[in-house]
Write a protein that holds these residues in place. Structure first.
Motif, short mmCIF file in Angstrom:
data_model
loop_
_atom_site.label_atom_id
_atom_site.label_comp_id
_atom_site.label_asym_id
_atom_site.label_seq_id
_atom_site.Cartn_x
_atom_site.Cartn_y
_atom_site.Cartn_z
N TYR A 103 89.60 100.07 78.45
CA TYR A 103 90.81 100.82 78.72
C TYR A 103 92.10 100.02 78.58
N ASN A 104 92.05 98.72 78.83
CA ASN A 104 93.26 97.93 78.72
C ASN A 104 93.65 97.64 77.28
N ASP A 105 92.77 97.93 76.33
CA ASP A 105 93.13 97.76 74.92
C ASP A 105 93.96 98.93 74.43
N GLY A 106 94.10 99.93 75.22
CA GLY A 106 94.83 101.14 74.82
C GLY A 106 94.20 102.34 75.50
N GLU A 107 95.01 103.31 75.83
CA GLU A 107 94.51 104.49 76.55
C GLU A 107 93.61 105.34 75.67
N ILE A 108 92.50 105.83 76.25
CA ILE A 108 91.65 106.81 75.55
C ILE A 108 92.33 108.17 75.65
N PHE A 109 92.88 108.64 74.54
CA PHE A 109 93.66 109.87 74.58
C PHE A 109 92.89 111.09 74.11
N LYS A 110 91.67 110.88 73.58
CA LYS A 110 90.87 112.03 73.15
C LYS A 110 89.39 111.68 73.24
N VAL A 111 88.60 112.61 73.77
CA VAL A 111 87.16 112.44 73.88
C VAL A 111 86.47 113.50 73.05
N ILE A 112 85.48 113.08 72.23
CA ILE A 112 84.69 114.01 71.42
C ILE A 112 83.23 113.84 71.81
N GLN A 113 82.62 114.89 72.29
CA GLN A 113 81.23 114.81 72.73
C GLN A 113 80.57 116.18 72.60
N PRO A 114 79.48 116.28 71.84
CA PRO A 114 78.76 115.18 71.19
C PRO A 114 79.44 114.75 69.88
N SER A 115 79.18 113.52 69.49
CA SER A 115 79.75 112.99 68.26
C SER A 115 78.87 111.87 67.73
N GLY A 116 78.76 111.75 66.41
CA GLY A 116 78.09 110.62 65.79
C GLY A 116 79.06 109.47 65.61
N TYR A 117 78.54 108.27 65.36
CA TYR A 117 79.38 107.09 65.19
C TYR A 117 80.32 107.24 64.00
N ILE A 118 79.79 107.72 62.86
CA ILE A 118 80.62 107.87 61.66
C ILE A 118 81.68 108.93 61.89
N SER A 119 81.29 110.06 62.51
CA SER A 119 82.26 111.12 62.79
C SER A 119 83.37 110.62 63.71
N CYS A 120 83.00 109.77 64.65
CA CYS A 120 83.99 109.20 65.57
C CYS A 120 85.02 108.37 64.82
N TRP A 121 84.53 107.52 63.91
CA TRP A 121 85.44 106.70 63.12
C TRP A 121 86.33 107.56 62.22
N LYS A 122 85.75 108.62 61.65
CA LYS A 122 86.54 109.50 60.79
C LYS A 122 87.66 110.17 61.58
N ALA A 123 87.33 110.61 62.81
CA ALA A 123 88.35 111.24 63.66
C ALA A 123 89.47 110.26 63.96
N CYS A 124 89.11 109.00 64.19
CA CYS A 124 90.12 107.97 64.47
C CYS A 124 90.99 107.73 63.24
N LYS A 125 90.36 107.69 62.08
CA LYS A 125 91.10 107.42 60.85
C LYS A 125 92.11 108.53 60.55
N LEU A 126 91.76 109.76 60.92
CA LEU A 126 92.62 110.90 60.64
C LEU A 126 93.77 111.02 61.64
N SER A 127 93.71 110.26 62.73
CA SER A 127 94.75 110.34 63.76
C SER A 127 95.71 109.16 63.63
N VAL A 128 96.99 109.45 63.59
CA VAL A 128 98.00 108.39 63.45
C VAL A 128 98.13 107.60 64.75
N ASP A 129 97.64 108.15 65.86
CA ASP A 129 97.76 107.48 67.15
C ASP A 129 96.56 106.61 67.49
N CYS A 130 95.49 106.68 66.69
CA CYS A 130 94.25 106.01 67.03
C CYS A 130 94.23 104.57 66.52
N ALA A 131 93.91 103.63 67.40
CA ALA A 131 93.81 102.23 67.01
C ALA A 131 92.37 101.77 66.90
#
Length: 258
Positions: free
Chosen positions: A45-73
């Motif tokens: 949590y100290n690396d940055g706030e978790i602003f969105k939770v996706i469940q259920p989700s696969g690892y690849i889908s999770c990375w894709k969601a992050c890549k599509l978000s301008v706020d995701c680090a």
């Protein structure tokens, strides 16, 4: 009477001390777990706030969601719970440390954003892309393992249905990378001499396989015409000519344009 009374008292004291020891151990263990948990939560949590939770989700889908978000680090992912958390960019802190890139040859091997370092045999390392490839990405190819053991023919059909072919093993780095993808002893690759006995070619592009040091001693065996397909020993990368009808795990490849 006195003897029985004292024996009962001693027995009760033994039980008491036993119970006390158990309670102390539970408290100590609980505190250790709590401390570890706190450190883990702080890392996440100290690396940055978790602003969105996706469940259920696969690892690849999770990375894709992050890549599509301008706020995701970065992401935090739990494979058992299929939990995906998108971590917000925070200029005040450094991005989370990926320990896999800090060990062995990956310590001095830099990768691009959304890539992960994989240590290979011989002290080398390669970068793989975990966002657009459902397996391991290397030099414009995505490598992925088939769903179940099958004959060479079925493996090739399954790879073809996925838009690729059985893997072309054309370098030591590829051999080392493939050795990290399955724990099975042998996997099917795309080499074969099905069309013309003794003329080994890759199923992907029909290119001739030249003689090389990866073949096992005495292989390919020209006196065994039934062994027409290439099986690779996972741990060592040694090639064998094998009966194509035997069941084995197979590794596919498909080309991806980044």
């Amino acid at each position: 009477m006195i003897f029985h009374f004292l024996r009962g008292q001693i027995t009760n004291m033994d039980i008491y001390w036993h119970d006390m020891c158990v309670i102390v151990l539970i408290l100590v263990f609980g505190m250790a777990l709590s401390e570890l948990s706190a450190k883990w939560e702080q890392r996440v949590y100290n690396d940055g706030e978790i602003f969105k939770v996706i469940q259920p989700s696969g690892y690849i889908s999770c990375w894709k969601a992050c890549k599509l978000s301008v706020d995701c680090a970065d992401i935090t992912f739990n494979k058992d719970l299929l939990y995906c958390g998108l971590i917000r960019k925070s200029p005040a802190v450094s991005p989370p440390i990926d320990l896999t890139t800090q060990l062995g040859p990956c310590n001095s091997h830099s990768c691009n954003v959304n890539e992960r370092c994989v240590a290979l045999s011989g002290g080398t390392a390669v970068c793989i892309n975990a966002v657009v490839c459902e397996g391991k990405y290397y030099q414009n190819r995505c490598f992925f393992v088939g769903s179940a053991k099958a004959s060479w023919y079925v493996g090739q059909e399954q790879c073809k249905a996925s838009g690729g072919s059985l893997v072309t093993v054309d370098s030591s780095d590829v051999i080392s990378l493939l050795s990290t993808m399955t724990s099975e002893g042998v996997y099917w690759a795309g080499g074969n001499d099905i069309e013309t006995e003794g003329e080994w070619k890759w199923i992907e592009n029909d290119q001739t396989i030249t003689t090389n040091s990866w073949w096992n001693t005495g292989a390919p065996d020209v006196n065994s015409p039934g062994k027409n397909c290439l099986g690779v020993v996972t741990a060592s990368g040694v090639w064998h000519d094998v009966d194509c009808s035997l069941p084995a795990v197979y590794i596919c490849q498909k080309y991806i344009t980044q």
